[in-house]
Design a protein around this motif. Structure first.
Motif, PDB file in Angstrom:
ATOM      1  N   GLY A 156       0.811  -1.212   0.000  1.00 32.07           N
ATOM      2  CA  GLY A 156       0.000   0.000   0.000  1.00 32.07           C
ATOM      3  C   GLY A 156       0.848   1.267   0.000  1.00 32.07           C
ATOM      4  O   GLY A 156       0.557   2.218  -0.739  1.00 32.07           O
ATOM      5  N   TYR A 159       2.472   1.640  -3.441  1.00 33.32           N
ATOM      6  CA  TYR A 159       1.469   2.076  -4.412  1.00 33.32           C
ATOM      7  C   TYR A 159       1.169   3.563  -4.240  1.00 33.32           C
ATOM      8  O   TYR A 159       1.131   4.321  -5.214  1.00 33.32           O
ATOM      9  CB  TYR A 159       0.197   1.232  -4.262  1.00 33.32           C
ATOM     10  CG  TYR A 159      -0.858   1.582  -5.274  1.00 33.32           C
ATOM     11  CD1 TYR A 159      -0.779   1.111  -6.575  1.00 33.32           C
ATOM     12  CD2 TYR A 159      -1.925   2.408  -4.935  1.00 33.32           C
ATOM     13  CE1 TYR A 159      -1.745   1.442  -7.520  1.00 33.32           C
ATOM     14  CE2 TYR A 159      -2.890   2.740  -5.869  1.00 33.32           C
ATOM     15  CZ  TYR A 159      -2.795   2.263  -7.157  1.00 33.32           C
ATOM     16  OH  TYR A 159      -3.744   2.596  -8.082  1.00 33.32           O
ATOM     17  N   GLN A 160       0.968   3.988  -3.005  1.00 30.28           N
ATOM     18  CA  GLN A 160       0.701   5.405  -2.745  1.00 30.28           C
ATOM     19  C   GLN A 160       1.867   6.274  -3.192  1.00 30.28           C
ATOM     20  O   GLN A 160       1.668   7.356  -3.760  1.00 30.28           O
ATOM     21  CB  GLN A 160       0.411   5.637  -1.267  1.00 30.28           C
ATOM     22  CG  GLN A 160      -0.935   5.107  -0.841  1.00 30.28           C
ATOM     23  CD  GLN A 160      -1.156   5.244   0.657  1.00 30.28           C
ATOM     24  OE1 GLN A 160      -0.247   5.521   1.422  1.00 30.28           O
ATOM     25  NE2 GLN A 160      -2.399   5.028   1.077  1.00 30.28           N
ATOM     26  N   SER A 164       1.266   9.176  -6.042  1.00 27.69           N
ATOM     27  CA  SER A 164       1.246  10.520  -5.463  1.00 27.69           C
ATOM     28  C   SER A 164       1.936  11.526  -6.384  1.00 27.69           C
ATOM     29  O   SER A 164       2.960  11.215  -6.996  1.00 27.69           O
ATOM     30  CB  SER A 164       1.964  10.520  -4.113  1.00 27.69           C
ATOM     31  OG  SER A 164       2.057  11.839  -3.606  1.00 27.69           O
TER      32      SER A 164
END
Length: 182
Positions: A156, A159-160, A164
């Motif tokens: 997670g 991925y962020q 971003s």
């Protein structure tokens, strides 16, 4: 020039087609991969792609496995270089930033293929390899349940960091990891 009707020996053609498929997916996403696009990129006749890969899912799976194997090797290299007394939160935060910056293209490609597994069952085995390897590596440092939680958190956070608009910073990631790891 070889006589008519003989096949030119090219033992690396399949690998070149896979590499071409990875390049096409990297540029155009999984939807951009066709036998024709892979053949053109590999500079081989279209029939070569259909000879080595009976359908597009088989070619897509081979490309996904190649990407997964590279990422797994990167993970293993990173893990083997860690000293026993390493601060895991700090090291993982740094690794996430490196994956999201220095290895951004490969990391983004892996997540594109990972997401593609939701609709294309042929991608599922290759896509889950990364999670299984993360958990395995983390289990060498923490208990099994924490390793599974850390795998989900790591995925997670990476991925962020990839999606971003801001450049990822270790200072943003490390406290989240430290909360889980104590």
């Amino acid at each position: 020039m070889p006589p008519t009707g003989t096949r030119r020996h090219d033992p690396h053609r399949r690998d070149r087609i896979i590499e071409a498929a990875v390049a096409v997916i990297s540029e155009a996403g999984p939807a951009g991969l066709t036998h024709r696009a892979a053949a053109a990129r590999a500079d081989v006749p279209l029939g070569s792609t259909t000879y080595h890969f009976t359908d597009l899912d088989e070619l897509l799976d081979a490309a996904a496995r190649t990407v997964a194997e590279r990422n797994v090797q990167r993970l293993r290299d990173w893990a083997s270089a860690l000293p026993d007394d390493a601060d895991l939160s700090e090291e993982l935060a740094t690794f996430i930033v490196v994956l999201a910056t220095k290895h951004r293209q490969t990391s983004a490609l892996a997540y594109e293929l990972y997401g593609g597994a939701l609709r294309r069952p042929a991608l599922r085995a290759a896509s889950t390899t990364w999670d299984a390897m993360l958990t395995e590596v983390f289990e060498s440092r923490v208990d099994t349940i924490t390793a599974k939680a850390l795998t989900a958190l790591f995925d997670g956070l990476l991925y962020q960091a990839l999606v971003s608009p801001r450049k990822p910073r270790r200072a943003d990631v490390e406290p989240v990891l430290r909360r889980l790891l104590g």
